[in-house]
Design an enzyme around this catalytic site. Structure first.
Site, mmCIF file in Angstrom:
data_model
loop_
_atom_site.group_PDB
_atom_site.id
_atom_site.type_symbol
_atom_site.label_atom_id
_atom_site.label_comp_id
_atom_site.label_asym_id
_atom_site.label_seq_id
_atom_site.Cartn_x
_atom_site.Cartn_y
_atom_site.Cartn_z
ATOM 1 N N GLU A 298 88.313 24.046 56.487
ATOM 2 C CA GLU A 298 87.033 24.331 56.055
ATOM 3 C C GLU A 298 86.082 23.177 56.913
ATOM 4 O OE1 GLU A 298 85.098 26.617 55.350
ATOM 5 O OE2 GLU A 298 83.304 25.810 54.362
ATOM 6 N N CYS B 195 65.628 34.102 42.077
ATOM 7 C CA CYS B 195 64.705 35.056 42.369
ATOM 8 C C CYS B 195 63.166 34.364 42.750
ATOM 9 C CB CYS B 195 64.647 35.977 41.130
ATOM 10 S SG CYS B 195 63.700 35.276 39.987
ATOM 11 N N TRP C 101 67.227 38.784 41.764
ATOM 12 C CA TRP C 101 68.613 38.410 42.489
ATOM 13 C C TRP C 101 69.391 38.667 41.139
ATOM 14 C CZ3 TRP C 101 71.169 37.409 46.609
ATOM 15 C CH2 TRP C 101 72.403 37.082 46.642
ATOM 16 N N GLU D 57 81.406 25.844 63.801
ATOM 17 C CA GLU D 57 80.384 26.796 63.508
ATOM 18 C C GLU D 57 79.017 26.296 64.058
ATOM 19 O OE1 GLU D 57 81.125 29.772 59.945
ATOM 20 O OE2 GLU D 57 81.091 27.599 59.354
ATOM 21 N N ASN E 154 63.164 34.470 35.692
ATOM 22 C CA ASN E 154 64.270 33.906 36.561
ATOM 23 C C ASN E 154 65.125 33.163 36.011
ATOM 24 O OD1 ASN E 154 64.314 31.322 38.993
ATOM 25 N ND2 ASN E 154 65.852 32.766 38.481
ATOM 26 N N GLY E 155 66.400 33.336 35.688
ATOM 27 C CA GLY E 155 67.541 32.663 35.213
ATOM 28 C C GLY E 155 68.579 33.560 34.424
ATOM 29 N N ARG F 155 64.419 33.286 49.001
ATOM 30 C CA ARG F 155 65.219 33.044 47.512
ATOM 31 C C ARG F 155 66.340 34.149 47.548
ATOM 32 N NH1 ARG F 155 63.395 29.204 44.007
ATOM 33 N NH2 ARG F 155 64.141 30.567 42.168
ATOM 34 N N HIS G 297 103.895 17.410 66.102
ATOM 35 C CA HIS G 297 104.681 18.571 66.895
ATOM 36 C C HIS G 297 103.706 19.275 67.737
ATOM 37 C CE1 HIS G 297 108.406 18.241 64.307
ATOM 38 N NE2 HIS G 297 107.409 18.102 63.188
HETATM 39 N N1 GLU Z 1 69.115 37.497 34.754
HETATM 40 C C1 GLU Z 1 68.214 38.418 35.202
HETATM 41 C C2 GLU Z 1 68.557 39.765 35.792
HETATM 42 O O1 GLU Z 1 69.697 39.889 36.000
HETATM 43 C C3 GLU Z 1 67.101 37.478 36.219
HETATM 44 C C4 GLU Z 1 67.990 37.456 37.444
HETATM 45 C C5 GLU Z 1 66.889 36.526 38.421
HETATM 46 O O2 GLU Z 1 66.792 35.465 38.180
HETATM 47 O O3 GLU Z 1 66.588 37.422 39.426
HETATM 48 O O4 GLU Z 1 67.929 40.463 35.982
#
Ligand code: GLU
Length: 608
Positions: A480, A2, A76, A487, A102-103, A29, A503
């Site tokens: 892949e 995020c 995120w 691509e 974030n995390g 991000r 073949h």
């Molecule tokens: N774990 C947190 C959430 O779900 C933070 C996610 C993030 O890093 O945006 O809100």
């Protein structure tokens, strides 16, 4: 992933707009919601919405946000789907402390339960919300001041975090702490910044202070103070001057997102491994108990489901097929209540896959999915979801999400092997040991193969057609690899089962025709040697992705790309694909193409 930003400025004008300007620079991000907290008239004021900045900016009434300090967040989602309630900032019960994060907090369940039993009321499903409540609790119960309470909170948190805290109790400063998630400071005489990444403030200052894990920061007009929040020692760290251009900075110094994302794989795979998901066991059991299993996916994700197909057949001893989602109609007559469909998707929005699972549900099937984007359509149609935790992927050609998808297939496969008894205790434990080492093996593979693939690319770039040959589980690695080359480097590349190549395809071989072999030292090794000989005899130029020290194939092929030893029987489909990603990337670069935005392709295909 995020974006987080905190600003402490000398005047109190346009703080909302300033935060949004910085958040926009972190848009790459990826995010699903936006939120800001400021302090106005000694009150914490929070404004947040689900959606992209451009969609929600009017609702947030930024012009009404005043103050000298503010924190802002683009989320995120990892815990709880995107929604206004789950958006950051989150606050304590008294609305005096606002936190952005974030995390992922791994021990959030137990901490949250304790706080609820102490009377705290939660408004969201996030892991983050426990942080302001825990700070509040420590201040009340232990009579701590705000700073000490944040430090104690940081010590109690397990998992990854970069947090910024502002409070009406100390309205002139922002407190931050971090472990494993990025956090940097930007130093400017009029405006001090803390942020997930340098682009957030690069247009205001080039003076940067990088923060290390277990560090705690006090940010005010007068400057910044860093301490280690474990031993409480003061850290003296002077700013340095960054010379990156803003665009380069967004890519973390890499010339393209694709290369950045290839390099992110050791950490994205480690994230997946670290986060224990209760759905894993349920998914494995349901697959083991089901009569029929169909894996559904499109594009790169389809190749990851071929790993799943292989493992489910092997460990559940069950008929199982990986179906291209747009070809689902051919299996629809077989779907009933005893069927499992398992969609795999990065975005969770692929229209072909959604249509297929909707039909399968109507016919009574259970839907178990592996998806990267939390709260996406596929997750909403699913009975159980395994999240990939690969973070947002900007490059159109999938790399880190492919390896995360493939890892999730191994994860499910190994659990089924344990349940079915196909993997005895010792075998299972050994397989898990190798599984846990994958991030470091991928890292070593990148280090060892990057310069070589770049060299091979200068030759490959002149070619118009190529073959990628594999056997067994690594046929999908070949597929892949060939898809990546097609691509982004626009070189016609065809993957074939090595044994089948005689073949028909062999008719195309002429002097200096490129043939890439994915050839670990597994039970297919001897037969691979035969295939290499057949191609060499007809003039092909051969490239082998092989196990380190494999003399037999090493001496046969023109270029050997070596994968660390010990990864020939298990989990090969992850490290062996990495040099193929790099080869495609460098070939595209040699041809002056843009690997991040290949022509005619889009990241998530939401049309039928
Ligand atoms: N774990 C947190 C959430 O779900 C933070 C996610 C993030 O890093 O945006 O809100």
């Amino acid at each position: 992933m995020c974006g987080i930003v905190g600003i402490v400025q000398r005047d109190s004008t346009k703080i909302g707009k300033n935060i949004i300007d910085s958040l926009r620079k972190l848009e790459y991000r990826g995010y699903d919601s936006v939120g800001i907290a400021t302090i106005d008239n000694d009150q914490v004021v929070v404004s947040k919405e689900q959606g992209k900045i451009t969609e929600v900016i009017d609702k947030m009434q930024l012009d009404d946000l005043h103050g000298k300090i503010a924190i802002g967040h683009t989320r995120w989602a990892t815990h709880g789907p995107p929604s206004k309630e789950n958006s950051h900032p989150h606050t304590d019960c008294k609305n005096e402390i606002a936190v952005i994060h974030n995390g992922i907090i791994e021990n959030f369940q137990s901490l949250k339960e304790e706080l609820v039993s102490q009377g705290h009321e939660f408004q969201s499903e996030t892991d983050t919300e426990l942080i302001p409540h825990l700070i509040e609790q420590l201040m009340q119960e232990k009579q701590m001041n705000l700073k000490d309470a944040i430090i104690h909170t940081a010590r109690k948190l397990e998992g990854t975090f970069a947090i910024c805290v502002l409070s009406s109790l100390e309205p002139d400063r922002i407190y931050c702490a971090k472990r494993d998630s990025p956090l940097v400071l930007g130093i400017n005489a009029d405006r001090m910044f803390c942020a997930s990444d340098i682009p957030a403030f690069l247009s205001h200052t080039q003076q940067v202070v990088l923060l290390h894990d277990e560090e705690f920061v006090t940010l005010s007009h007068d400057g910044y103070e860093i301490i280690n929040f474990r031993d409480m020692k003061k850290v003296n760290r002077k700013p340095y001057i960054v010379s990156w251009k803003p665009e380069m900075a967004q890519k973390g110094g890499f010339p393209h997102f694709m290369l950045k994302e290839i390099h992110e794989q050791p950490s994205s795979l480690a994230d997946y491994i670290r986060i224990k998901q209760p759905s894993l066991n349920k998914i494995a059991e349901k697959i083991y108990d089901a009569k029929k299993v169909f894996l559904l996916a499109a594009g790169t994700a389809h190749y990851s489901t071929l790993t799943g197909e292989n493992l489910i057949r092997k460990y559940a001893k069950k008929a199982c097929s990986a179906i291209i989602a747009s070809e689902y109609d051919s299996v629809s007559p077989l779907i009933d209540e005893e069927t499992i469909v398992l969609p795999v998707s990065q975005s969770g929005e692929t229209m072909d896959t959604i249509m297929a699972i909707k039909d399968a549900k109507k016919l009574g099937a259970k839907v178990l999915s592996a998806v990267n984007v939390i709260g996406s359509s596929i997750t909403r149609h699913s009975d159980e979801v395994l999240y990939l935790y690969a973070g947002p992927e900007i490059g159109v050609a999938a790399t880190k999400t492919y390896t995360a998808q493939t890892l999730s297939m191994w994860d499910i496969g190994l659990e089924i092997g344990k349940i079915s008894g196909e993997l005895g205790n010792n075998e299972y434990n050994e397989a898990r040991r190798l599984f846990n080492e994958i991030p470091s093996v991928v890292k070593q593979t990148i280090v060892r193969s990057e310069a070589l693939t770049n060299r091979i690319a200068s030759w490959f770039a002149k070619k118009s057609s190529s073959f990628y040959l594999g056997r067994g589980v690594n046929l999908q690695t070949a597929k892949e690899g060939a898809l990546k080359m097609k691509e982004i480097a626009y070189i016609h590349s065809e993957a074939y089962p090595a044994g089948e190549s005689k073949h028909g395809p062999i008719a195309l071989i002429e002097e200096d025709y490129p043939v890439v072999f994915i050839a670990p030292e597994d039970q297919t090794h001897k037969r691979m040697i035969g295939s290499i000989m057949e191609m060499k005899t007809r003039g092909a130029t051969t490239i082998g992705v092989i196990e380190e020290g494999d003399k037999e194939i090493g001496e046969l092929v023109k270029w050997k790309i070596e994968i660390p030893k010990g990864y020939s029987e298990m989990i090969t489909t992850i490290p062996y694909v990495v040099p193929l990603q790099l080869l495609a990337y460098y070939t595209a670069v040699r041809k002056n193409l843009s690997p991040d935005m290949p022509r005619n392709l889009s990241k998530s295909v939401t049309v039928l």
